[in-house]
Design a protein around this motif. Sequence first.
Motif, short mmCIF file in Angstrom:
data_model
loop_
_atom_site.label_atom_id
_atom_site.label_comp_id
_atom_site.label_asym_id
_atom_site.label_seq_id
_atom_site.Cartn_x
_atom_site.Cartn_y
_atom_site.Cartn_z
N THR A 209 1.06 -1.41 -0.03
CA THR A 209 -0.09 -0.01 0.76
C THR A 209 0.38 1.66 0.28
O THR A 209 2.29 1.14 0.82
CB THR A 209 -1.19 0.07 1.09
OG1 THR A 209 -1.74 -1.67 1.22
CG2 THR A 209 -1.65 0.85 1.45
N LEU A 210 0.44 1.72 -0.89
CA LEU A 210 1.35 3.34 -1.04
C LEU A 210 0.26 4.36 -0.52
O LEU A 210 -0.88 4.85 -1.61
CB LEU A 210 2.07 3.57 -2.43
CG LEU A 210 2.63 4.75 -2.60
CD1 LEU A 210 3.81 4.75 -2.17
CD2 LEU A 210 2.40 5.23 -4.40
N SER A 211 0.89 4.79 0.20
CA SER A 211 -0.07 5.96 1.10
C SER A 211 0.93 7.58 0.54
O SER A 211 2.06 7.72 0.71
CB SER A 211 -0.06 6.21 2.56
OG SER A 211 -0.73 5.08 3.06
N VAL A 212 0.43 8.83 0.32
CA VAL A 212 0.47 9.79 -0.02
C VAL A 212 0.11 10.76 -0.12
O VAL A 212 -1.81 11.16 -0.03
CB VAL A 212 0.95 10.18 -1.62
CG1 VAL A 212 1.46 11.63 -2.04
CG2 VAL A 212 1.62 8.94 -2.22
N SER A 213 0.59 12.30 1.11
CA SER A 213 0.11 13.25 1.80
C SER A 213 0.56 13.80 0.73
O SER A 213 1.71 14.82 0.75
CB SER A 213 0.34 13.61 2.72
OG SER A 213 -0.25 12.43 3.73
N ALA A 214 -0.37 14.63 0.41
CA ALA A 214 -0.51 16.38 -0.31
C ALA A 214 -1.45 17.41 -0.05
O ALA A 214 -2.21 17.19 0.93
CB ALA A 214 -0.93 16.33 -1.59
N GLU A 215 -1.09 18.68 0.35
CA GLU A 215 -2.54 20.00 0.01
C GLU A 215 -3.44 19.46 -0.28
O GLU A 215 -4.21 20.37 0.21
CB GLU A 215 -1.68 21.25 0.30
CG GLU A 215 -0.51 21.05 1.19
CD GLU A 215 -0.09 22.57 1.64
OE1 GLU A 215 -0.20 23.47 0.66
OE2 GLU A 215 1.55 23.08 2.44
N THR A 216 -3.80 19.07 -1.17
CA THR A 216 -4.66 19.00 -1.92
C THR A 216 -4.85 17.95 -2.75
O THR A 216 -4.43 17.13 -2.17
CB THR A 216 -4.85 20.26 -3.41
OG1 THR A 216 -3.57 19.63 -4.34
CG2 THR A 216 -4.24 21.46 -2.94
N VAL A 217 -5.94 17.26 -2.81
CA VAL A 217 -6.63 15.81 -3.06
C VAL A 217 -5.46 15.20 -4.77
O VAL A 217 -5.39 14.53 -4.67
CB VAL A 217 -8.16 15.78 -3.47
CG1 VAL A 217 -8.39 14.10 -3.80
CG2 VAL A 217 -8.51 15.79 -1.71
N ASP A 218 -5.88 16.48 -5.61
CA ASP A 218 -5.86 16.03 -6.69
C ASP A 218 -3.72 16.23 -7.23
O ASP A 218 -2.91 15.65 -7.62
CB ASP A 218 -5.49 17.24 -7.93
CG ASP A 218 -7.36 17.44 -8.01
OD1 ASP A 218 -8.13 16.48 -6.88
OD2 ASP A 218 -8.11 18.27 -8.19
N LYS A 219 -3.22 17.02 -6.02
CA LYS A 219 -1.73 16.64 -6.00
C LYS A 219 -1.78 15.64 -5.68
O LYS A 219 -0.35 15.01 -6.48
CB LYS A 219 -0.88 18.13 -5.27
CG LYS A 219 0.62 17.85 -5.22
CD LYS A 219 0.89 19.56 -4.19
CE LYS A 219 0.64 20.55 -5.01
NZ LYS A 219 1.08 21.45 -3.65
N ALA A 220 -2.12 14.75 -4.96
CA ALA A 220 -1.57 14.44 -3.50
C ALA A 220 -2.03 12.84 -4.97
O ALA A 220 -1.24 11.70 -5.17
CB ALA A 220 -2.71 13.47 -2.71
N ILE A 221 -3.23 12.17 -6.25
CA ILE A 221 -3.52 11.73 -6.82
C ILE A 221 -2.53 11.70 -8.08
O ILE A 221 -2.06 10.76 -8.10
CB ILE A 221 -4.97 11.85 -7.10
CG1 ILE A 221 -6.16 11.48 -6.61
CG2 ILE A 221 -5.12 11.15 -8.48
CD1 ILE A 221 -7.16 11.48 -6.96
N ARG A 222 -1.72 12.76 -7.75
CA ARG A 222 -0.88 13.13 -9.48
C ARG A 222 0.17 12.80 -8.83
O ARG A 222 1.02 11.53 -9.76
CB ARG A 222 -0.84 14.48 -9.11
CG ARG A 222 -2.12 14.69 -10.36
CD ARG A 222 -1.84 16.18 -11.53
NE ARG A 222 -1.91 17.52 -10.44
CZ ARG A 222 -0.84 18.11 -10.10
NH1 ARG A 222 1.12 17.95 -10.16
NH2 ARG A 222 -1.15 19.02 -9.32
N ILE A 223 1.08 13.00 -7.54
CA ILE A 223 2.03 12.46 -6.80
C ILE A 223 2.38 11.05 -6.59
O ILE A 223 2.82 9.84 -7.39
CB ILE A 223 2.64 13.24 -5.66
CG1 ILE A 223 2.60 14.66 -5.36
CG2 ILE A 223 3.55 12.10 -5.46
CD1 ILE A 223 2.79 15.31 -4.45
N SER A 224 0.72 10.78 -6.82
CA SER A 224 0.45 8.84 -6.06
C SER A 224 0.53 8.07 -7.89
O SER A 224 1.50 7.05 -8.12
CB SER A 224 -0.95 8.53 -6.15
OG SER A 224 -0.87 7.62 -5.54
#
Length: 513
Positions: A209-224
């Motif tokens: 499981t890869l968990s990625v945190s960011a200030e916005t949801v879109d940015k977190a999804i793009r980073i993931s």
Amino acid sequence: MSVLSDVPKGSPVVRTLTRDHAKPLGRKIKDRDLPHVERQMPIPMATDSSTAIDKVGEFLEFDFRKMSDWLRAGMKGAVVLALVGGLAGGAYGLLSKRLYTVGTDILINPSNLQVVANDLYAAPTQGDNQVLAVRSKLRVLTSRNVLLHVVDELGLTRDREFNDPSPGLLSSLIGSRSGGAASDPRTAVLEVLGKRIVAKADETSFVATLSVSAETVDKAIRISQSVVTGFQDELAKAESDGAARAARAIDDRLDQLKQEVQAAEAKVESYRRTHNLASSQGQLVSSQSMTQVNSEMITAQSRVIAAQAAYDAVLAAGSNATTQDPVASASLAALRTRASGLQQELDGLSMTYGPRYPRLAQLRAELDAANGQIKTELSRILAKARSSLEEAKASFKALDTKMKDMTGTVFTDNEVQVALRELERDAASKTAVYESFLARAHQIAEREQIDTTNVRVISTAVPPQSRSWPPRTSLLIVVGVVLGLAAGLFLALARGMLRELRDPQPAAAEQRA
């Protein structure tokens, strides 16, 4: 009072009883009696060490009534701290940066895809080896190369969330002390990004499981998504680089193997020329010639036998001999037919006419001529049979002589060929190794272009229902209130303890006054 009166004046037992046994005895000796007792019984002055011990002992004898008094005295301060803590928690929940965490489930199969039968990389078969393979690939998921791929692809060096060009005062002070070691902005971004990415493996499966945190949801999804892409590319690149290194190593070895094969083949040919060992279709010419001569001898021997039989038959037949030659046989048959006809005519006329009859004389002359021709033909047939027999014998003798000469040559060639076969085996083995390496080099070169990694995303990143940090504002307010109230009560207890240590017996001092 009667117990104390029996004790001599100035004894330390009086003070011990008044201090240590007044409260445990249910306060039978009242507080108002203590000064009277002490006035009647003077106590000697205590030393400094005994005074310190007495103070510590009196401090340890505090009861819950004192604690309640201290807490009541500091309750207002505790309430104020609770309100401050609640306000601080609410302010933090409202003003702090919010983070949203998305999760991606990745199936990391320890065995790669079986594209070729004899692959360069062996698949792990043992359970422990499979677990280690998955853990190694999971470590690649958060490696520096993958994170650099994310930074470069998404341009995180220009994102203020990961690379703030105006750090705070504390960061500036720390940076000034460090001397500006991190000159590359990607280093700072990698440090922040590494804290925002967490990879966790499932203990019962090959799923991570890869968990990625960011200030916005879109940015977190793009980073993931970028992390997963970089992870797959990194695994494929690792296999490709390994195949390229193997191909280069084999290519370097191929040059030396080729030279060894050429040298071995040159030795074989040089040995053949030196010992005149010509070969055709993998067999020496001398051996082939001997085999051919042997076949010719068998044929010649058959001809000798046939010629001898024909000659013997001609001798045995005499005037009745025949020949296998169709022309000669036809001529001989015609002569015999003519002679037979003349003989019959002669016999018929002899019975009618006398011996001097002219026709009889003519027939006798013709019959003698015919018989002469038959004898001549038989002589020719016999001579021909004898000539054929002698020719067959001569040919067989010549072949026999040639066979004897060639036998010695073949034996000599066979002895020389022992060393030749050793050289040929050496050349053949080196050729086989060279050809196998050459084929393997081409196979590995093609394998370099194939991605056989068996990594698949089974759950893509989706927008979360709520933020991951900070917690809910209401929860932060409650936590702040609880922590502030606890801090206030702790301060009240600490303040009461300090007063107790400074003045352990304030009540006794007031009664003396």
